[in-house]
Design an enzyme around this catalytic site. Structure first.
Site, short mmCIF file in Angstrom:
data_model
loop_
_atom_site.label_atom_id
_atom_site.label_comp_id
_atom_site.label_asym_id
_atom_site.label_seq_id
_atom_site.Cartn_x
_atom_site.Cartn_y
_atom_site.Cartn_z
N GLU A 168 0.81 -1.22 0.00
CA GLU A 168 0.00 0.00 0.00
C GLU A 168 0.84 1.27 0.00
O GLU A 168 0.86 2.05 0.95
CB GLU A 168 -0.97 -0.01 1.19
CG GLU A 168 -2.00 -1.10 1.11
CD GLU A 168 -3.07 -0.99 2.17
OE1 GLU A 168 -4.06 -1.75 2.07
OE2 GLU A 168 -2.95 -0.15 3.08
N GLU A 354 -5.33 -8.39 0.53
CA GLU A 354 -6.06 -8.03 1.76
C GLU A 354 -7.51 -7.77 1.40
O GLU A 354 -7.80 -7.18 0.36
CB GLU A 354 -5.50 -6.78 2.44
CG GLU A 354 -4.13 -6.94 3.07
CD GLU A 354 -3.69 -5.69 3.82
OE1 GLU A 354 -4.57 -4.93 4.29
OE2 GLU A 354 -2.48 -5.46 3.92
#
Length: 448
Positions: A168, A354
């Site tokens: 991320e 995720e």
């Protein structure tokens, strides 16, 4: 075998995920230095209830029990992260042997329990010493990461075949300097933020390079990106075309740059004088062919066609369902985020790295955690994932976030994303209803 709407392809990878700073604790044990999150969490008002990462889930000492529980639930793939401050405490230079030894013990335990590791090189916990030297703003961070990646693959490459470089990217080079709600948490002008992005992309390139140079034959590597998701409000040609434009507009700067070998002309024109400095050969490194793209699927917007600009991103009305109080629930994002990554950028192997549901929850009077809201959330998203596979999107696996409740950044320990409940006073883990359900999904390779 012909797939039904509920079954998944043979050899589909089912797993769970967690990250070193959120679960390990032992924040100053065996030579580990402070990370930026260790420092940031100590600033009054930054983290709910003044929570810190000091103990977290004490996974540093309890990992063998945690892996035994994983194995009992049928988990065979685990996405974890390695803490840079444990390996090279000052960010560059001397390597901490005790840090290296800890992850060898971790991998030994996983092997004993039949669990395959998928480690992430960097999941936000930058050594504070590197931040003090300028962090992601300075080009030296690229060489620091290059050295770190080399150390990791040389140390563990004989036993690890699947690697993630960064997790991320926006959450450690953009959000901390715009929203100021993540470490290190100070404002930067737009050009500096865009330079941050470029340096992080170069770091990713070095992660790929390190695996190619020092990894064993057949090693796989890619990035885990929280791709900005968009969904057509109606699945009509007009709104789908608008969604394609919106997706490119929002994602050209990271996965677009990485997968196509450069910043798009449209993106650079939009940046104007705030574009980053790009040196000759940078994109040869950034666009080194990766083996897969990881997508962390959480937030998404609805889009419709518009005369001006070609698309309109719609606002969410008050009362729209969310998880963790701010992540909007849009199951179709699983379908469209993966489909558009494949169609627009040519992603050939996609993993959902995720996806999960955060809320406040406690055991009931019988000690059970009947998290039906999480079960329903996961089933809806997995249904859309299965739909994408049926339409030919090359999705190879799914990692649920997260294996157990843990330190949830600014929310501290109040928001829980785990399939297993963590009692932070006793460090006892208890599988929730969702864990039992997901266990059957993995075992039967279908939605149940």
């Amino acid at each position: 075998m012909k797939l039904t709407p509920l079954t998944f392809p043979k050899n589909f990878v089912w797993g769970v995920a967690a990250a070193a700073p959120q679960i390990e604790g032992a924040y100053a044990t065996d030579g580990k230095s402070l990370s930026t999150w260790d420092v940031y969490s100590r600033i009054p008002g930054k983290v709910r209830n003044g929570d810190t990462l000091d103990v977290a889930c004490d996974h540093y000492h309890l990992f063998d029990k945690d892996f035994a529980m994983m194995a009992k639930l049928g988990v065979r793939h685990y996405r974890l992260s390695i803490a840079w401050p444990r390996i090279i405490p000052e960010g560059r230079g001397a390597v901490n042997q005790k840090g290296l030894d800890f992850y060898h013990r971790l991998f030994d335990s996983m092997e004993k329990h039949g669990i395959l590791p998928w480690p992430t090189m960097f999941h936000w916990d930058l050594p504070q010493a590197l931040e003090d030297a300028g962090g992601w703003r300075e080009p030296g961070i690229v060489e620091a990461f290059s050295e770190y990646a080399d150390v990791l693959v040389k140390a563990y490459g004989s036993r690890i075949k699947r690697w993630f470089t960064l997790n991320e990217l926006p959450c450690f080079v953009i959000d901390p300097h715009i929203d100021l709600n993540k470490s290190p948490g100070y404002p930067l002008p737009p050009q500096a933020i865009n330079q941050n992005i470029h340096h992080a992309l170069l770091a990713h390139g070095h992660g790929v390079r390190a695996v190619r140079e020092y990894g064993q034959r057949g090693s796989l590597v890619g990035m885990a990106d929280n791709t900005t998701g968009v969904v057509p409000v109606t699945e009509t040609p007009e709104d789908i075309a608008a969604t394609q434009k919106a997706y490119a507009h929002l994602n050209d700067r990271i996965i677009g740059a990485m997968l196509t070998g450069g910043y798009s002309t449209t993106y650079l024109r939009r940046l104007g004088k705030d574009r980053p400095k790009v040196n000759r050969g940078d994109f040869d490194l950034i666009s080194l062919p990766a083996d897969f793209l990881g997508i962390n699927c959480y937030f998404s917007n609805f889009v419709r066609s518009a005369k001006r600009g070609g698309f309109e991103i719609l606002d969410f009305p008050p009362g729209y369902p969310t998880t963790a109080g701010w992540l909007t629930t849009v199951p179709q994002s699983m379908y469209w985020t993966t489909r558009l990554a494949a169609e627009l950028y040519g992603a050939k192997n996609i993993y959902i790295t995720e996806n999960g549901y955060g809320t406040l929850e406690e055991p009931d009077g019988n000690g059970e955690i009947l998290d039906l809201h999480r079960r329903e959330f996961l089933r809806l998203y997995l249904s859309e994932l299965r739909r994408a596979i049926g339409d030919g999107v090359p999705i190879r696996g799914y990692f649920a976030w997260s294996f157990m409740d843990n330190f949830e950044w600014n929310d501290g320990y109040s928001t829980r994303f785990g399939l297993c409940y963590t009692d932070y006073k006793t460090q006892k883990r208890t599988p929730k209803l969702s864990a039992r359900w997901y266990s059957r999904v993995m075992a039967e390779n279908r939605l149940v």
